[in-house]
Design an enzyme around this catalytic site. Structure first.
Site, PDB file in Angstrom:
ATOM      1  N   LYS A 127       0.764  -1.278  -0.106  1.00  0.00           N
ATOM      2  CA  LYS A 127       0.131  -0.070   0.075  1.00  0.00           C
ATOM      3  C   LYS A 127       0.752   1.054  -0.370  1.00  0.00           C
ATOM      4  O   LYS A 127       0.320   2.133  -0.651  1.00  0.00           O
ATOM      5  CB  LYS A 127      -0.716   0.207   1.046  1.00  0.00           C
ATOM      6  CG  LYS A 127      -1.532   1.478   1.512  1.00  0.00           C
ATOM      7  CD  LYS A 127      -2.411   1.229   2.491  1.00  0.00           C
ATOM      8  CE  LYS A 127      -1.521   2.497   3.576  1.00  0.00           C
ATOM      9  NZ  LYS A 127      -2.156   2.781   5.171  1.00  0.00           N
ATOM     10  N   ASP A 146      -5.983   1.261   0.730  1.00  0.00           N
ATOM     11  CA  ASP A 146      -6.422   1.423   2.493  1.00  0.00           C
ATOM     12  C   ASP A 146      -7.754   1.245   3.657  1.00  0.00           C
ATOM     13  O   ASP A 146      -8.603   0.749   2.459  1.00  0.00           O
ATOM     14  CB  ASP A 146      -6.400   2.763   3.063  1.00  0.00           C
ATOM     15  CG  ASP A 146      -7.358   3.655   2.396  1.00  0.00           C
ATOM     16  OD1 ASP A 146      -8.531   3.980   1.135  1.00  0.00           O
ATOM     17  OD2 ASP A 146      -7.333   4.798   2.889  1.00  0.00           O
TER      18      ASP A 146
END
Length: 220
Positions: A127, A146
């Site tokens: 991420k 997220d």
């Protein structure tokens, strides 16, 4: 209900992206940063913490240690003291110092520009790497999933229920259903939508611009 075809799911996902673009347009990164190095550290610190909280501690953090060579020689305890309002601050302080040390030792003081190299950095997962590549270097290899992106993907049923607790698998599901040209904008636009409308506890479905294409509508 009949099972949705892959083509129909793809069309619905693209339409949702179009509506997010109409609503938000280009969205700037929510973290305050000025260099790729500072972005790496800021995103590393943002795990399980709000961007606003990170933005409160980074001015002092980068005042003391503005470049990787300075943070690389910092005391972990001193860094921890500066960021102690963040969740898991002790671990994050250690990772921040170790990341700066690796950037100096292995990458000549420059933030690397590949997924494989970025994810070698302590505390940097896919991420974080996606955000750094996208925002700092304009390289789009994936979608940063997220909590907001993950939640919206599952409410839209673009990722199966079996992946509800696995953001990395959810990312792969989104990459399969969305053409590459849509990947760049997903993270920041969907975060904006998650904060404004599709909230975790009380989604405002009555204000949502995509109720007609969302399988999880909760109209009050």
């Amino acid at each position: 209900m009949p099972r949705e075809t892959n083509a129909a799911k793809r069309e619905r996902a693209i339409e949702f992206c179009h509506r997010m673009n109409e609503r938000y347009g280009p969205v700037e990164c929510f973290l305050d940063y000025t260099t790729p190095f500072r972005l790496v550290i800021s995103v590393l610190l943002s795990a399980q913490t709000t961007d606003a909280q990170v933005n409160k501690v980074t001015p002092e953090l980068f005042r003391r240690w503005p470049e990787p060579e300075m943070l690389a020689s910092a005391s972990v305890s001193e860094v921890a003291e500066v960021i102690n309002s963040l969740g898991f601050y002790k671990t994050k302080a250690k990772h921040a110092v170790q990341t700066a040390q690796m950037i100096m030792a292995d990458f000549g003081g420059k933030v690397p520009q590949t997924m494989a190299e970025l994810t070698r950095l302590p505390g940097v997962g896919r991420k974080t790497a996606n955000i750094v590549l996208n925002v700092s270097f304009g390289i789009v290899e994936g979608i940063a999933v997220d909590t907001h992106v993950h939640r919206i993907a599952h409410r839209l049923k673009l990722s199966p229920k079996t992946h509800e607790n696995e953001p990395l698998k959810t990312e792969q599901d989104l990459l399969k259903v969305l053409p590459h040209e849509y990947w760049e904008s997903v993270n920041h636009q969907w975060i904006s939508f998650g904060r404004e409308i599709c909230q975790a506890r009380t989604p405002h479905c009555d204000k949502c611009p995509a109720t007609d294409i969302c399988p999880s509508v909760r109209m009050s």
